[in-house]
Scaffold this motif. Structure first.
Motif, PDB file in Angstrom:
ATOM      1  N   TRP A  16       0.989  -1.245   0.022  1.00 51.05           N
ATOM      2  CA  TRP A  16      -0.130  -0.089  -0.033  1.00 51.05           C
ATOM      3  C   TRP A  16       1.122   1.209  -0.004  1.00 51.05           C
ATOM      4  CZ3 TRP A  16      -4.142  -2.360  -1.380  1.00 51.05           C
ATOM      5  CH2 TRP A  16      -4.608  -3.386  -0.865  1.00 51.05           C
ATOM      6  N   PRO A  17       1.678   1.685  -1.205  1.00 50.04           N
ATOM      7  CA  PRO A  17       2.514   2.507  -1.319  1.00 50.04           C
ATOM      8  C   PRO A  17       2.026   3.887  -0.849  1.00 50.04           C
ATOM      9  CG  PRO A  17       1.829   1.821  -3.294  1.00 50.04           C
ATOM     10  CD  PRO A  17       1.268   1.128  -2.410  1.00 50.04           C
ATOM     11  N   TRP A  18       0.798   4.158  -0.909  1.00 48.42           N
ATOM     12  CA  TRP A  18       0.124   5.515  -0.613  1.00 48.42           C
ATOM     13  C   TRP A  18      -0.065   5.806   0.949  1.00 48.42           C
ATOM     14  CZ3 TRP A  18      -1.710   2.367  -4.343  1.00 48.42           C
ATOM     15  CH2 TRP A  18      -2.621   1.345  -3.718  1.00 48.42           C
ATOM     16  N   ILE A  19       0.119   4.527   1.593  1.00 47.25           N
ATOM     17  CA  ILE A  19      -0.053   4.873   3.318  1.00 47.25           C
ATOM     18  C   ILE A  19       0.845   5.840   3.897  1.00 47.25           C
ATOM     19  CG2 ILE A  19       0.919   2.817   4.015  1.00 47.25           C
ATOM     20  CD1 ILE A  19      -1.829   2.576   5.841  1.00 47.25           C
ATOM     21  N   ALA A  20       0.235   6.618   4.697  1.00 49.10           N
ATOM     22  CA  ALA A  20       1.193   7.649   5.587  1.00 49.10           C
ATOM     23  C   ALA A  20       1.121   7.576   7.010  1.00 49.10           C
ATOM     24  CB  ALA A  20       0.808   8.966   4.959  1.00 49.10           C
ATOM     25  N   MET A  21       1.929   7.795   7.802  1.00 51.23           N
ATOM     26  CA  MET A  21       1.663   7.820   9.432  1.00 51.23           C
ATOM     27  C   MET A  21       2.035   9.330   9.709  1.00 51.23           C
ATOM     28  SD  MET A  21       4.480   4.549  10.336  1.00 51.23           S
ATOM     29  CE  MET A  21       3.677   4.237  11.860  1.00 51.23           C
ATOM     30  N   LEU A  22       1.053   9.901  10.648  1.00 50.04           N
ATOM     31  CA  LEU A  22       1.098  11.068  11.169  1.00 50.04           C
ATOM     32  C   LEU A  22       1.900  10.822  12.669  1.00 50.04           C
ATOM     33  CD1 LEU A  22      -2.455  12.568  10.157  1.00 50.04           C
ATOM     34  CD2 LEU A  22      -0.282  12.401   8.914  1.00 50.04           C
ATOM     35  N   TYR A  23       2.888  11.644  12.800  1.00 53.39           N
ATOM     36  CA  TYR A  23       3.690  11.721  14.046  1.00 53.39           C
ATOM     37  C   TYR A  23       3.747  12.855  14.603  1.00 53.39           C
ATOM     38  CZ  TYR A  23       7.285  11.106  17.549  1.00 53.39           C
ATOM     39  OH  TYR A  23       8.228  11.129  18.720  1.00 53.39           O
ATOM     40  N   GLY A  24       3.211  12.930  16.166  1.00 53.79           N
ATOM     41  CA  GLY A  24       3.255  14.037  16.867  1.00 53.79           C
ATOM     42  C   GLY A  24       2.347  13.661  18.048  1.00 53.79           C
ATOM     43  N   SER A  25       1.463  14.978  18.356  1.00 56.60           N
ATOM     44  CA  SER A  25       0.627  14.842  19.640  1.00 56.60           C
ATOM     45  C   SER A  25      -0.661  15.201  19.259  1.00 56.60           C
ATOM     46  CB  SER A  25       0.990  15.978  20.629  1.00 56.60           C
ATOM     47  OG  SER A  25       2.439  16.026  20.929  1.00 56.60           O
TER      48      SER A  25
ATOM     49  N   ASP B  80      -5.018  22.536  13.775  1.00 57.96           N
ATOM     50  CA  ASP B  80      -3.559  23.148  13.880  1.00 57.96           C
ATOM     51  C   ASP B  80      -2.584  21.983  13.637  1.00 57.96           C
ATOM     52  OD1 ASP B  80      -1.359  24.503  14.914  1.00 57.96           O
ATOM     53  OD2 ASP B  80      -1.762  24.370  16.979  1.00 57.96           O
ATOM     54  N   VAL B  81      -1.722  22.228  12.454  1.00 58.56           N
ATOM     55  CA  VAL B  81      -1.153  21.547  11.977  1.00 58.56           C
ATOM     56  C   VAL B  81       0.353  21.411  12.541  1.00 58.56           C
ATOM     57  CG1 VAL B  81       0.307  23.098  10.474  1.00 58.56           C
ATOM     58  CG2 VAL B  81       0.039  20.792   9.601  1.00 58.56           C
ATOM     59  N   SER B  82       0.581  22.376  13.573  1.00 54.48           N
ATOM     60  CA  SER B  82       1.697  22.283  14.315  1.00 54.48           C
ATOM     61  C   SER B  82       1.751  20.996  15.168  1.00 54.48           C
ATOM     62  CB  SER B  82       1.781  23.429  15.232  1.00 54.48           C
ATOM     63  OG  SER B  82       0.763  23.783  15.983  1.00 54.48           O
ATOM     64  N   THR B  83       0.619  20.421  15.655  1.00 54.77           N
ATOM     65  CA  THR B  83       0.393  19.294  16.521  1.00 54.77           C
ATOM     66  C   THR B  83       1.132  17.935  15.640  1.00 54.77           C
ATOM     67  OG1 THR B  83      -1.603  18.692  15.573  1.00 54.77           O
ATOM     68  CG2 THR B  83      -1.741  20.042  17.517  1.00 54.77           C
ATOM     69  N   ILE B  84       1.202  18.085  14.292  1.00 58.87           N
ATOM     70  CA  ILE B  84       1.980  16.844  13.687  1.00 58.87           C
ATOM     71  C   ILE B  84       3.567  17.303  13.319  1.00 58.87           C
ATOM     72  CG2 ILE B  84       1.855  15.553  11.585  1.00 58.87           C
ATOM     73  CD1 ILE B  84      -1.109  16.769  11.147  1.00 58.87           C
ATOM     74  N   ASP B  85       4.188  16.718  13.905  1.00 57.55           N
ATOM     75  CA  ASP B  85       5.641  16.794  13.605  1.00 57.55           C
ATOM     76  C   ASP B  85       6.233  16.483  12.402  1.00 57.55           C
ATOM     77  OD1 ASP B  85       5.745  17.810  16.089  1.00 57.55           O
ATOM     78  OD2 ASP B  85       6.866  16.160  17.016  1.00 57.55           O
ATOM     79  N   LEU B  86       5.739  15.105  11.811  1.00 55.29           N
ATOM     80  CA  LEU B  86       5.976  14.873  10.630  1.00 55.29           C
ATOM     81  C   LEU B  86       5.407  13.910  10.023  1.00 55.29           C
ATOM     82  CD1 LEU B  86       7.222  11.521  11.023  1.00 55.29           C
ATOM     83  CD2 LEU B  86       9.118  12.772  12.030  1.00 55.29           C
ATOM     84  N   VAL B  87       5.248  13.648   8.669  1.00 57.51           N
ATOM     85  CA  VAL B  87       4.392  12.709   7.897  1.00 57.51           C
ATOM     86  C   VAL B  87       5.374  11.747   7.405  1.00 57.51           C
ATOM     87  CG1 VAL B  87       2.772  12.373   5.932  1.00 57.51           C
ATOM     88  CG2 VAL B  87       2.570  14.346   7.432  1.00 57.51           C
TER      89      VAL B  87
END
Length: 360
Positions: free
Chosen positions: A117-126, A158-165
């Motif tokens: 599933w090469p399109w799947i993303a993980m959201l990392y943060g708070s 608030d996108v700042s709660t996500i550190d990285l994708v």
């Protein structure tokens, strides 16, 4: 005069003729196509559809009268006579999408293939300002610059709660993921890509009064383009299901699709075990009374906490490409409860908002 010279003089002539008409037009932004559809005001060479028209004219496959149509689509002029044309919003979506090496907490699921599933993303943060940092939601890459996810995954927008994708992940504990193919040959994915988000846009009607979790969909714009390869690739969107997939959106009901994620594999609210390996599960689309929502269910199988925002896909009638038909939104408190389906935001009903929100 050579064809290249004629082309140059044609566009320079357009700039002179239209500069007065375009004074005061924004250098970039939304616009309307000649058929009234949504578009984006971008440089000519950024619009693949217009470039294809010019190539067809040069090769004699399209009449020169098409130049007049392109001229009508000029929406701004930058310094140096750089023309910006109104480009169909959906043309910002890639045509090379939905392809996978997949042979024909997710509960009752199974390990996915590397690159399945090469399109799947993980959201990392708070997830909230007071919570610890972790991988807390999923998403789907739809262009090299945009990830589609659930609105509730972005705290108060608030996108700042996500550190990285993260893109291209499979086994979280490993930096490089490898597996043997059917011929015994080892196949390895490159390092996952961690990209900071630039901005996020929640659907304007998300969580409106009296409709909890309605329009639970959001777009994350990445701060840099994803590097596309066999293991990182956009999924297709069902802009015109009949034409693209071979069946109408009303015929999604009864079909079997796939969900994927790293969410909890425990049924209980207190069982927060999360898998190290990307999980996949096949679920059947059911009739759903809520507007803008797809429901899906499998016997003893389900998406669960941590899978929110992740993809639910159907393949086209030929089994060649996968289309993102649902964004994991909500389910029962106890995952995989018998007879209780999970809700997925119906992507096909939000295509106008998606295409109007995308930028080059």
């Amino acid at each position: 005069m050579s064809p290249a010279s004629r082309q140059r003089y044609f566009w320079e002539g357009c700039a002179v003729l239209l500069i007065i008409a375009t004074i005061g037009v924004a250098a970039q932004g939304s616009c309307r196509m000649d058929d009234g559809g949504p578009g984006e005001c971008i440089e000519l060479l950024q619009c693949q559809q217009h470039v294809s028209v010019i190539t067809a004219i040069r090769s004699g496959r399209a009449p020169t009268s098409e130049y007049a149509r392109l001229r009508r689509l000029v929406c701004a002029i930058r310094a140096g006579n750089v023309l910006l044309l109104c480009c169909p919003a959906e043309s910002l979506l890639p045509s090379d999408c939905g392809l996978t090496a997949q042979p024909d907490r997710i509960v009752g699921g199974e390990d996915a293939y590397v690159g399945g599933w090469p399109w799947i993303a993980m959201l990392y943060g708070s997830p909230t300002p007071s919570s610890d940092k972790l991988f807390f939601c999923g998403g789907s890459l739809i262009t090299s610059r945009y990830v589609l996810t659930a609105a509730h995954c972005i705290y108060r927008g608030d996108v700042s709660t996500i550190d990285l994708v993260r893109l291209g992940e499979h086994t979280v504990s490993r930096d490089i993921d490898c597996e043997n193919n059917d011929f015994g040959q080892q196949r390895c994915a490159p390092h996952p890509q961690d990209i900071r988000p630039e901005s996020a846009v929640l659907h304007p009607n998300y969580d409106r009064p009296g409709c909890l979790r309605c329009n639970d969909i959001a777009l994350i714009r990445l701060s840099a383009n994803a590097r596309l390869n066999e293991f990182v690739r956009p999924v297709c969107l069902p802009i015109n299901p009949v034409q693209q997939m071979g069946f109408a959106a009303s015929e999604f009901i009864g079909k079997f699709g796939w969900a994927a994620g790293w969410g909890s594999v425990g049924r209980s609210l207190f069982d927060t075990r999360q898998p190290d390996v990307l999980q996949q599960v096949q679920l059947q689309v059911l009739s759903c009374s809520s507007p803008g929502v797809l429901c899906a269910l499998g016997p003893g199988k389900d998406t669960c906490r941590g899978d929110s925002g992740g993809p639910f896909v159907l393949s086209d009638s030929r089994g060649l490409r996968f289309f993102l038909v649902g964004v994991t939104s909500s389910g029962n408190v106890v995952c995989a409860t018998e007879g209780v389906s999970t809700r997925y935001t119906a992507v096909h009903e939000h295509i106008p908002w998606i295409t109007q929100t995308l930028r080059p």
